[in-house]
Design a protein around this motif. Structure first.
Motif, PDB file in Angstrom:
ATOM      1  N   GLU A 116       0.821  -1.256  -0.138  1.00 55.32           N
ATOM      2  CA  GLU A 116       0.054   0.061   0.029  1.00 55.32           C
ATOM      3  C   GLU A 116       0.774   1.209   0.212  1.00 55.32           C
ATOM      4  O   GLU A 116       0.578   2.200  -0.807  1.00 55.32           O
ATOM      5  N   VAL A 117       2.042   1.114   0.559  1.00 57.05           N
ATOM      6  CA  VAL A 117       2.767   2.345   0.818  1.00 57.05           C
ATOM      7  C   VAL A 117       3.496   2.505  -0.547  1.00 57.05           C
ATOM      8  O   VAL A 117       3.639   3.911  -1.141  1.00 57.05           O
ATOM      9  N   LEU A 118       3.630   1.612  -1.343  1.00 58.88           N
ATOM     10  CA  LEU A 118       3.983   1.697  -2.617  1.00 58.88           C
ATOM     11  C   LEU A 118       2.975   2.018  -3.951  1.00 58.88           C
ATOM     12  O   LEU A 118       3.657   2.100  -5.007  1.00 58.88           O
ATOM     13  N   GLY A 119       1.937   2.062  -3.388  1.00 54.30           N
ATOM     14  CA  GLY A 119       0.986   2.460  -4.326  1.00 54.30           C
ATOM     15  C   GLY A 119       0.401   1.136  -4.939  1.00 54.30           C
ATOM     16  O   GLY A 119      -0.163   1.300  -6.164  1.00 54.30           O
ATOM     17  N   LEU A 120       0.716   0.043  -4.753  1.00 60.57           N
ATOM     18  CA  LEU A 120       0.452  -1.371  -5.543  1.00 60.57           C
ATOM     19  C   LEU A 120      -0.796  -1.860  -5.018  1.00 60.57           C
ATOM     20  O   LEU A 120      -1.540  -2.709  -5.619  1.00 60.57           O
ATOM     21  N   ILE A 121      -1.338  -1.660  -3.843  1.00 56.34           N
ATOM     22  CA  ILE A 121      -2.744  -1.750  -3.423  1.00 56.34           C
ATOM     23  C   ILE A 121      -3.432  -0.696  -2.917  1.00 56.34           C
ATOM     24  O   ILE A 121      -3.007   0.344  -2.354  1.00 56.34           O
ATOM     25  N   GLY A 122      -4.774  -0.620  -3.241  1.00 57.31           N
ATOM     26  CA  GLY A 122      -5.442   0.793  -3.044  1.00 57.31           C
ATOM     27  C   GLY A 122      -6.249   1.037  -4.205  1.00 57.31           C
ATOM     28  O   GLY A 122      -6.367   0.606  -5.073  1.00 57.31           O
ATOM     29  N   ASP A 123      -6.568   2.586  -4.017  1.00 55.39           N
ATOM     30  CA  ASP A 123      -7.183   3.231  -5.338  1.00 55.39           C
ATOM     31  C   ASP A 123      -6.246   3.510  -6.169  1.00 55.39           C
ATOM     32  O   ASP A 123      -5.287   4.634  -5.875  1.00 55.39           O
ATOM     33  N   GLY A 124      -6.455   3.444  -7.494  1.00 53.10           N
ATOM     34  CA  GLY A 124      -5.728   4.189  -8.446  1.00 53.10           C
ATOM     35  C   GLY A 124      -4.226   3.788  -8.542  1.00 53.10           C
ATOM     36  O   GLY A 124      -3.910   2.801  -8.003  1.00 53.10           O
ATOM     37  N   GLY A 125      -3.633   4.353  -9.569  1.00 54.26           N
ATOM     38  CA  GLY A 125      -2.313   4.120 -10.121  1.00 54.26           C
ATOM     39  C   GLY A 125      -1.869   2.736 -10.343  1.00 54.26           C
ATOM     40  O   GLY A 125      -2.732   2.116 -11.308  1.00 54.26           O
ATOM     41  N   ALA A 126      -0.782   2.480 -10.157  1.00 52.43           N
ATOM     42  CA  ALA A 126      -0.376   0.964 -10.298  1.00 52.43           C
ATOM     43  C   ALA A 126      -1.416  -0.235  -9.851  1.00 52.43           C
ATOM     44  O   ALA A 126      -1.330  -1.313 -10.210  1.00 52.43           O
ATOM     45  N   ALA A 127      -1.991   0.171  -8.729  1.00 52.52           N
ATOM     46  CA  ALA A 127      -2.833  -0.951  -8.074  1.00 52.52           C
ATOM     47  C   ALA A 127      -3.864  -1.436  -8.989  1.00 52.52           C
ATOM     48  O   ALA A 127      -4.315  -2.553  -8.856  1.00 52.52           O
ATOM     49  N   GLU A 128      -4.448  -0.548 -10.138  1.00 53.51           N
ATOM     50  CA  GLU A 128      -5.605  -1.203 -10.945  1.00 53.51           C
ATOM     51  C   GLU A 128      -4.936  -2.163 -11.917  1.00 53.51           C
ATOM     52  O   GLU A 128      -5.717  -2.940 -12.595  1.00 53.51           O
ATOM     53  N   ALA A 129      -3.621  -1.976 -11.968  1.00 56.84           N
ATOM     54  CA  ALA A 129      -3.125  -2.919 -13.219  1.00 56.84           C
ATOM     55  C   ALA A 129      -2.536  -4.220 -12.640  1.00 56.84           C
ATOM     56  O   ALA A 129      -2.118  -5.187 -13.336  1.00 56.84           O
ATOM     57  N   LEU A 130      -2.450  -4.512 -11.306  1.00 59.59           N
ATOM     58  CA  LEU A 130      -1.711  -5.623 -10.664  1.00 59.59           C
ATOM     59  C   LEU A 130      -3.019  -6.416  -9.733  1.00 59.59           C
ATOM     60  O   LEU A 130      -3.752  -5.808  -9.320  1.00 59.59           O
ATOM     61  N   THR A 131      -2.679  -7.707  -9.927  1.00 60.96           N
ATOM     62  CA  THR A 131      -3.367  -8.626  -8.648  1.00 60.96           C
ATOM     63  C   THR A 131      -2.776  -8.213  -7.431  1.00 60.96           C
ATOM     64  O   THR A 131      -1.629  -7.805  -7.361  1.00 60.96           O
ATOM     65  N   VAL A 132      -3.549  -8.903  -6.388  1.00 59.77           N
ATOM     66  CA  VAL A 132      -2.899  -8.500  -5.069  1.00 59.77           C
ATOM     67  C   VAL A 132      -1.691  -9.425  -4.900  1.00 59.77           C
ATOM     68  O   VAL A 132      -0.807  -8.869  -4.095  1.00 59.77           O
ATOM     69  N   GLU A 133      -1.841 -10.560  -5.570  1.00 53.49           N
ATOM     70  CA  GLU A 133      -0.550 -11.544  -5.480  1.00 53.49           C
ATOM     71  C   GLU A 133       0.662 -10.729  -6.015  1.00 53.49           C
ATOM     72  O   GLU A 133       1.794 -10.959  -5.642  1.00 53.49           O
ATOM     73  N   ASP A 134       0.353 -10.331  -7.155  1.00 50.89           N
ATOM     74  CA  ASP A 134       1.686  -9.684  -7.762  1.00 50.89           C
ATOM     75  C   ASP A 134       2.234  -8.498  -6.948  1.00 50.89           C
ATOM     76  O   ASP A 134       3.373  -8.149  -6.931  1.00 50.89           O
TER      77      ASP A 134
END
Length: 487
Positions: free
Chosen positions: A60-78
């Protein structure tokens, strides 16, 4: 690739530019953000890895989980896998240090400050350490395969994996070395990407095989797919710019490399395209140097003497030699530079003719301020000829005509230099034909020239001239020259 012969010189960006690229690499910037995020409540396992329950927070700190940004393009596992990799880089590079292994506590490492306030060289040292971590990961097979190959004693059965750790690392090193060589070679792709099938084939197809067999094509396809996985891992560290293999294409055929290697109408870019970034050139060169390769970089000779410049650029392609010489000249006053170059060009050794040719080429980049240095060597047996050429080309007045002996000496010296620089090239063949045609008694006069390379030059002329009669004259003259020299 042999580690004994020098690789072509590479043109590197400045350390400041490379350091900016290193800091902008996604994996490095993520590692920095996690190092700043880590605090008293952060916990790691026995190997320094983040405990599983903290991975979501890191992602979440990296913006990989949550709203918008890279989070939309990645699965939780990735997303969790990316966060774990970034944390590992932070630990391996010293951005994070384990304080207490038993408690699993961490603190910001000393190297974190280097990325914030250190010199470009310090930043690049941290990046190289991060690169080693990523390269090690890229040489490991898929985790699912790894788990499936573990025996009852929880040890990896490498025979089930069909994986040799050392061979896998060597393959990746070889691929990167080939990509480096393609990039820095004269006439190479430069900033253009290299098709993945061609890169895979360079590691698999024997050089003497005119048409790859089905078995070889299958090996190329397998290698392509391994490289596809590896380059996907190497792109976030900033080593390569990579266009992955088209997944739809891979689903359509069992022989993904065949179309690209056999020249059908398939769009080769669908098979994957890769190029080293400027930062990647720096990184691969650093690894090549560490492995014992001679991998020069343009600009390394700028602070050295003229002798080092002339000797060092002897193996450079023409454009790189000129770039190196231009950098050397910009740091010197023209007259002093000319005098230093002329002094370094002297010598009756085997390398002397090529040094003088390179000296002449370097002096062509110097302006009229160098004229006094050239006039000072007009009577020099080795340098008087090239001095007259330079003065005439620069429109200098009162240039004394050369003696016939000087003309022939300069001719032998020039051909000897061309032989050393280019071997039996088409340009040299044309020069040989022109000399024999313009001077009817050339060979009768040439064998008498007191130059260490006279016999070798005449033998080469006999080998290169297409007219059998002229070639025979040249060989006879070479015999006379060698007899005169007592050889």
């Amino acid at each position: 690739m042999s580690d004994s012969s020098p690789l072509p010189p590479v043109r590197l960006h400045s350390e400041a530019e490379l350091a900016r690229d290193a800091l902008a690499a996604p994996l490095v910037s993520h590692a920095v953000r996690l190092a700043r995020w880590a605090g008293p409540d952060t916990r790691v396992g026995a190997g320094g890895e983040l405990v599983e329950e903290q991975l979501p927070a890191a992602a979440e700190v990296l913006g990989l989980i949550g709203d918008g940004g890279a989070a939309e393009a990645l699965t939780v596992e990735d997303a969790l896998a990316h966060a774990s990799e970034a944390w590992r880089v932070a630990v391996d590079t010293g951005l994070v240090e384990v304080v207490d292994e038993d408690e699993g506590t961490v603190t910001a490492g000393e190297d974190l400050a280097l990325l914030i306030s250190g010199a470009p060289h310090d930043v690049l040292a941290v990046w190289l350490a991060a690169l080693e971590t990523v390269l090690a990961d890229a040489s490991v097979p898929d985790l699912d395969d790894l788990v499936g190959a573990m025996d009852e004693g929880a040890e990896v059965d490498f025979s089930q994996l069909d994986w040799d750790p050392e061979a896998e690392a060597d393959l990746l090193d070889g691929v990167l070395a080939n990509l480096y060589l393609l990039t820095v070679s004269e006439g190479g792709p430069a900033d253009s990407p290299v098709p993945l099938p061609a890169l895979a084939a360079s590691m698999v197809v024997p050089s003497d095989m005119s048409e790859p067999t089905n078995d070889v094509l299958e090996q190329v396809s397998d290698t392509m797919m391994r490289l596809d996985d590896q380059f996907r891992l190497l792109e976030p560290i900033g080593l390569v710019a990579y266009r992955p293999v088209d997944e739809a294409l891979m689903a359509d055929t069992d022989e993904p490399a065949e179309g690209a290697l056999t020249g059908d109408d398939t769009d080769v870019s669908r098979y994957g395209m890769v190029r080293l970034t400027p930062l990647g050139l720096y990184g691969v060169r650093a690894r090549l140097l560490e492995s014992g390769f001679v991998a020069p970089a343009v600009g390394e000779l700028a602070d050295k003497g003229a002798d080092a410049l002339l000797d060092g650029t002897a193996a450079f392609p023409a454009t790189a030699a000129q770039a190196e010489t231009e950098q050397w000249l910009t740091r010197r006053e023209p007259l002093a530079a000319a005098r230093e170059l002329l002094a370094a060009a002297r010598g009756g050794d085997v390398g002397g003719p090529l040094r003088r040719l390179l000296c002449q080429q370097a002096l062509s980049l110097v302006g009229a301020e160098a004229e006094p240095a050239l006039r000072e060597v007009l009577d020099d047996a080795e340098l008087g000829g090239l001095a007259r050429v330079w003065l005439s080309e620069h429109g200098a007045p009162d240039v004394p005509a050369p003696s016939e002996a000087m003309v022939f000496w300069l001719t032998i010296d020039t051909v000897a230099a061309q032989l050393a620089a280019e071997g039996n090239s088409a340009e040299l063949r044309g020069l040989v034909e022109g000399l024999a045609q313009q001077h009817g008694g050339f060979f009768e006069a040439a064998w008498r020239v007191e130059h260490p390379a006279t016999a070798d030059v005449l033998e080469a002329m006999g080998r290169l001239h297409p007219d059998k009669r002229v070639a025979k004259e040249a060989r006879k003259a070479a015999f006379k020259a060698r007899s005169q020299q007592g050889g």
